[in-house]
Design a protein around this motif. Structure first.
Motif, PDB file in Angstrom:
ATOM      1  N   MET A 141     116.640 -16.623 -43.065  1.00  0.00           N
ATOM      2  CA  MET A 141     116.827 -16.962 -44.476  1.00  0.00           C
ATOM      3  C   MET A 141     118.118 -16.335 -44.982  1.00  0.00           C
ATOM      4  SD  MET A 141     114.192 -16.369 -47.630  1.00  0.00           S
ATOM      5  CE  MET A 141     114.454 -17.167 -49.215  1.00  0.00           C
ATOM      6  N   ARG A 142     118.830 -17.065 -45.831  1.00  0.00           N
ATOM      7  CA  ARG A 142     120.078 -16.552 -46.395  1.00  0.00           C
ATOM      8  C   ARG A 142     119.979 -16.626 -47.921  1.00  0.00           C
ATOM      9  NH1 ARG A 142     123.811 -18.862 -43.170  1.00  0.00           N
ATOM     10  NH2 ARG A 142     124.274 -16.946 -42.040  1.00  0.00           N
ATOM     11  N   VAL A 143     120.328 -15.496 -48.578  1.00  0.00           N
ATOM     12  CA  VAL A 143     120.200 -15.387 -50.027  1.00  0.00           C
ATOM     13  C   VAL A 143     121.552 -14.997 -50.620  1.00  0.00           C
ATOM     14  CG1 VAL A 143     119.027 -14.212 -51.942  1.00  0.00           C
ATOM     15  CG2 VAL A 143     117.772 -14.720 -49.830  1.00  0.00           C
ATOM     16  N   LEU A 144     121.903 -15.656 -51.725  1.00  0.00           N
ATOM     17  CA  LEU A 144     123.156 -15.400 -52.422  1.00  0.00           C
ATOM     18  C   LEU A 144     122.876 -14.623 -53.706  1.00  0.00           C
ATOM     19  CD1 LEU A 144     126.238 -15.980 -52.918  1.00  0.00           C
ATOM     20  CD2 LEU A 144     125.491 -18.055 -54.132  1.00  0.00           C
ATOM     21  N   LEU A 145     123.663 -13.577 -53.949  1.00  0.00           N
ATOM     22  CA  LEU A 145     123.595 -12.832 -55.199  1.00  0.00           C
ATOM     23  C   LEU A 145     124.911 -12.993 -55.939  1.00  0.00           C
ATOM     24  CD1 LEU A 145     121.252 -11.490 -53.540  1.00  0.00           C
ATOM     25  CD2 LEU A 145     121.824  -9.353 -54.701  1.00  0.00           C
ATOM     26  N   LEU A 146     124.833 -13.386 -57.203  1.00  0.00           N
ATOM     27  CA  LEU A 146     126.007 -13.475 -58.071  1.00  0.00           C
ATOM     28  C   LEU A 146     125.905 -12.321 -59.072  1.00  0.00           C
ATOM     29  CD1 LEU A 146     126.068 -17.331 -58.792  1.00  0.00           C
ATOM     30  CD2 LEU A 146     127.122 -16.080 -56.897  1.00  0.00           C
ATOM     31  N   ILE A 147     126.782 -11.319 -58.943  1.00  0.00           N
ATOM     32  CA  ILE A 147     126.666 -10.099 -59.728  1.00  0.00           C
ATOM     33  C   ILE A 147     127.959  -9.860 -60.512  1.00  0.00           C
ATOM     34  CG2 ILE A 147     126.018  -7.678 -59.728  1.00  0.00           C
ATOM     35  CD1 ILE A 147     123.906  -9.330 -58.409  1.00  0.00           C
ATOM     36  N   PRO A 148     128.002 -10.216 -61.777  1.00  0.00           N
ATOM     37  CA  PRO A 148     129.177  -9.887 -62.585  1.00  0.00           C
ATOM     38  C   PRO A 148     129.201  -8.400 -62.921  1.00  0.00           C
ATOM     39  CG  PRO A 148     127.495 -10.910 -63.951  1.00  0.00           C
ATOM     40  CD  PRO A 148     126.976 -10.937 -62.533  1.00  0.00           C
ATOM     41  N   GLY A 149     130.305  -7.947 -63.498  1.00  0.00           N
ATOM     42  CA  GLY A 149     130.393  -6.555 -63.921  1.00  0.00           C
ATOM     43  C   GLY A 149     131.138  -5.689 -62.929  1.00  0.00           C
ATOM     44  N   GLY A 150     131.329  -4.450 -63.324  1.00  0.00           N
ATOM     45  CA  GLY A 150     132.093  -3.504 -62.526  1.00  0.00           C
ATOM     46  C   GLY A 150     131.262  -2.765 -61.497  1.00  0.00           C
ATOM     47  N   LEU A 151     131.798  -1.633 -61.073  1.00  0.00           N
ATOM     48  CA  LEU A 151     131.184  -0.867 -59.985  1.00  0.00           C
ATOM     49  C   LEU A 151     129.768  -0.420 -60.339  1.00  0.00           C
ATOM     50  CD1 LEU A 151     131.580   0.426 -57.203  1.00  0.00           C
ATOM     51  CD2 LEU A 151     132.661   2.383 -58.343  1.00  0.00           C
ATOM     52  N   ARG A 152     129.548  -0.011 -61.570  1.00  0.00           N
ATOM     53  CA  ARG A 152     128.220   0.467 -61.953  1.00  0.00           C
ATOM     54  C   ARG A 152     127.185  -0.648 -61.849  1.00  0.00           C
ATOM     55  NH1 ARG A 152     126.602   3.492 -67.659  1.00  0.00           N
ATOM     56  NH2 ARG A 152     124.744   4.571 -66.837  1.00  0.00           N
ATOM     57  N   ALA A 153     127.551  -1.836 -62.295  1.00  0.00           N
ATOM     58  CA  ALA A 153     126.624  -2.967 -62.214  1.00  0.00           C
ATOM     59  C   ALA A 153     126.281  -3.296 -60.770  1.00  0.00           C
ATOM     60  CB  ALA A 153     127.222  -4.191 -62.910  1.00  0.00           C
ATOM     61  N   PRO A 182     119.333  -1.668 -54.949  1.00  0.00           N
ATOM     62  CA  PRO A 182     117.922  -1.677 -54.555  1.00  0.00           C
ATOM     63  C   PRO A 182     117.326  -3.076 -54.463  1.00  0.00           C
ATOM     64  CG  PRO A 182     118.317   0.063 -56.165  1.00  0.00           C
ATOM     65  CD  PRO A 182     119.555  -0.786 -56.124  1.00  0.00           C
ATOM     66  N   ALA A 183     117.692  -3.961 -55.381  1.00  0.00           N
ATOM     67  CA  ALA A 183     117.176  -5.330 -55.343  1.00  0.00           C
ATOM     68  C   ALA A 183     117.678  -6.068 -54.110  1.00  0.00           C
ATOM     69  CB  ALA A 183     117.575  -6.088 -56.614  1.00  0.00           C
ATOM     70  N   ALA A 184     118.959  -5.922 -53.805  1.00  0.00           N
ATOM     71  CA  ALA A 184     119.509  -6.588 -52.625  1.00  0.00           C
ATOM     72  C   ALA A 184     118.871  -6.061 -51.351  1.00  0.00           C
ATOM     73  CB  ALA A 184     121.026  -6.394 -52.580  1.00  0.00           C
ATOM     74  N   ALA A 185     118.658  -4.751 -51.285  1.00  0.00           N
ATOM     75  CA  ALA A 185     118.026  -4.170 -50.100  1.00  0.00           C
ATOM     76  C   ALA A 185     116.603  -4.671 -49.933  1.00  0.00           C
ATOM     77  CB  ALA A 185     118.036  -2.644 -50.211  1.00  0.00           C
ATOM     78  N   ARG A 186     115.887  -4.811 -51.029  1.00  0.00           N
ATOM     79  CA  ARG A 186     114.509  -5.306 -50.978  1.00  0.00           C
ATOM     80  C   ARG A 186     114.471  -6.739 -50.469  1.00  0.00           C
ATOM     81  NH1 ARG A 186     109.367  -4.955 -49.842  1.00  0.00           N
ATOM     82  NH2 ARG A 186     107.970  -5.963 -51.321  1.00  0.00           N
ATOM     83  N   VAL A 187     115.379  -7.577 -50.951  1.00  0.00           N
ATOM     84  CA  VAL A 187     115.446  -8.967 -50.495  1.00  0.00           C
ATOM     85  C   VAL A 187     115.733  -9.029 -49.004  1.00  0.00           C
ATOM     86  CG1 VAL A 187     116.815 -11.080 -50.648  1.00  0.00           C
ATOM     87  CG2 VAL A 187     116.068  -9.939 -52.740  1.00  0.00           C
ATOM     88  N   GLU A 221     115.271  -6.776 -46.667  1.00  0.00           N
ATOM     89  CA  GLU A 221     114.217  -6.222 -45.819  1.00  0.00           C
ATOM     90  C   GLU A 221     112.958  -7.078 -45.844  1.00  0.00           C
ATOM     91  OE1 GLU A 221     111.819  -1.989 -45.207  1.00  0.00           O
ATOM     92  OE2 GLU A 221     112.719  -2.457 -47.144  1.00  0.00           O
ATOM     93  N   ALA A 222     112.498  -7.426 -47.042  1.00  0.00           N
ATOM     94  CA  ALA A 222     111.207  -8.107 -47.165  1.00  0.00           C
ATOM     95  C   ALA A 222     111.251  -9.539 -46.654  1.00  0.00           C
ATOM     96  CB  ALA A 222     110.739  -8.095 -48.617  1.00  0.00           C
ATOM     97  N   LEU A 223     112.388 -10.205 -46.806  1.00  0.00           N
ATOM     98  CA  LEU A 223     112.506 -11.598 -46.383  1.00  0.00           C
ATOM     99  C   LEU A 223     113.245 -11.745 -45.058  1.00  0.00           C
ATOM    100  CD1 LEU A 223     113.401 -13.263 -49.826  1.00  0.00           C
ATOM    101  CD2 LEU A 223     111.147 -13.046 -48.741  1.00  0.00           C
ATOM    102  N   ASN A 224     113.630 -10.610 -44.475  1.00  0.00           N
ATOM    103  CA  ASN A 224     114.453 -10.646 -43.267  1.00  0.00           C
ATOM    104  C   ASN A 224     115.646 -11.567 -43.494  1.00  0.00           C
ATOM    105  OD1 ASN A 224     115.201  -9.988 -40.644  1.00  0.00           O
ATOM    106  ND2 ASN A 224     114.071 -11.705 -39.754  1.00  0.00           N
ATOM    107  N   ALA A 225     116.280 -11.371 -44.660  1.00  0.00           N
ATOM    108  CA  ALA A 225     117.302 -12.302 -45.121  1.00  0.00           C
ATOM    109  C   ALA A 225     118.704 -11.770 -44.853  1.00  0.00           C
ATOM    110  CB  ALA A 225     117.135 -12.554 -46.615  1.00  0.00           C
ATOM    111  N   GLN A 226     119.607 -12.706 -44.636  1.00  0.00           N
ATOM    112  CA  GLN A 226     121.030 -12.404 -44.642  1.00  0.00           C
ATOM    113  C   GLN A 226     121.508 -12.550 -46.083  1.00  0.00           C
ATOM    114  OE1 GLN A 226     121.850 -15.455 -41.619  1.00  0.00           O
ATOM    115  NE2 GLN A 226     122.828 -13.853 -40.396  1.00  0.00           N
ATOM    116  N   VAL A 227     122.076 -11.484 -46.635  1.00  0.00           N
ATOM    117  CA  VAL A 227     122.456 -11.456 -48.041  1.00  0.00           C
ATOM    118  C   VAL A 227     123.971 -11.528 -48.170  1.00  0.00           C
ATOM    119  CG1 VAL A 227     122.433 -10.075 -50.167  1.00  0.00           C
ATOM    120  CG2 VAL A 227     120.399 -10.157 -48.701  1.00  0.00           C
TER     121      VAL A 227
END
Length: 278
Positions: free
Chosen positions: A1-13, A19-24, A26-32
């Motif tokens: 499974m492959r999942v795309l994350l679109l994350i605006p904002g700077g380094l803090r964002a 944590p959310a990306a790591a959960r995706v 690990e739990a889905l055995n996904a390529q992020v």
């Protein structure tokens, strides 16, 4: 499974999304894969599970050519899901043409699942975006997996001694806790805890080195937002000067002291008390 994350904002964002990306992953055995501003991409070097970074600054008024290039990057892989933190007609048009079947967002006509992000610590607020994928998120349970070599190097650079290491990380901003207070604090701490080792936190250099330095200490006192986020992700005891309690995880050893915008009124005594040295 492959999942795309679109994350605006700077380094803090970006750090708050780890944590959310790591959960995706690990739990889905996904390529992020993550689309974010190039100037903030260093955050993702701390998460080996990310397969690819797509440089795209959502906040820099991207041109039509920029959006077309992003669409090309998005359409080529076979993404099964997208977590979209961006907003606007352009990103909706792009995602509508992407063929990604599951698109999670807070709004917009391209979303196949619309969510209402919660309040509190922003890292945990992203739990809402994971639920349509069948996942729960415990952001406070996430810990940075830092390389042993980086941790060893950071430990070797600590001051000599066996006492606890207190890292001080000022933001350096014009509205920071006054410099005179930062300079006076080490002597005040040593009067209470003679064998303490005072460490000056890095504000420059590689993010991995900054994270390793934080993780090698025992307590972090910081008014710097990036240092605070790194400390939280590393599971460190943290006193966040000028932080907001409702923007921090409810965890023993983590607290805020002082009011942002009025740090000139924060006393050295109050900071010592927050450190447990009152």
């Amino acid at each position: 499974m492959r999942v795309l994350l679109l994350i605006p904002g700077g380094l803090r964002a970006q750090l708050q999304a780890l944590p959310a990306a790591a959960r995706v992953a690990e739990a889905l055995n996904a390529q992020v894969q993550v689309a974010c501003a190039p100037t903030a991409a260093a955050a993702w070097s701390l998460l080996p599970a990310v397969e690819k970074l797509i440089p795209f600054d959502f906040d820099a008024n991207p041109s039509l050519a920029d959006w077309a290039n992003l669409l090309g990057n998005v359409r080529e892989p076979d993404f099964q899901a997208c977590i979209n933190l961006a907003s606007g007609r352009q990103v909706d048009l792009m995602l509508s043409m992407s063929h990604i079947p599951n698109r999670v967002a807070a709004g917009g006509f391209s979303a196949t699942s619309t969510v209402s992000p919660g309040g509190g610590w922003p890292a945990q607020a992203l739990a809402a975006y994971l639920r349509p994928l069948g996942l729960e998120l415990d952001a406070d349970g996430f810990r940075l997996a830092l390389p042993k070599a980086a941790l060893s190097q950071a430990a070797s650079e600590l001051p000599a001694g066996s006492g606890p290491a207190l890292l001080l990380a000022a933001s350096g901003a014009s509205d920071d806790w006054p410099t005179a207070h930062w300079q006076a604090l080490p002597a005040l701490v040593r009067a209470k805890l003679p064998d303490v080792r005072i460490v000056e936190g890095r504000r420059q250099g590689k993010l991995l080195e900054r994270a390793a330095q934080l993780a090698s200490c025992d307590v972090v006192l910081s008014s710097d937002p990036i240092s605070c986020e790194l400390a939280l992700l590393a599971g460190m005891p943290l006193v966040a000067i000028g932080g907001h309690s409702d923007q921090l995880p409810s965890r023993q050893g983590v607290q805020a002291v002082g009011e942002a915008g009025a740090l000139q009124n924060l006393s050295e005594t109050a900071v010592l008390q927050a450190l447990g040295l009152g």
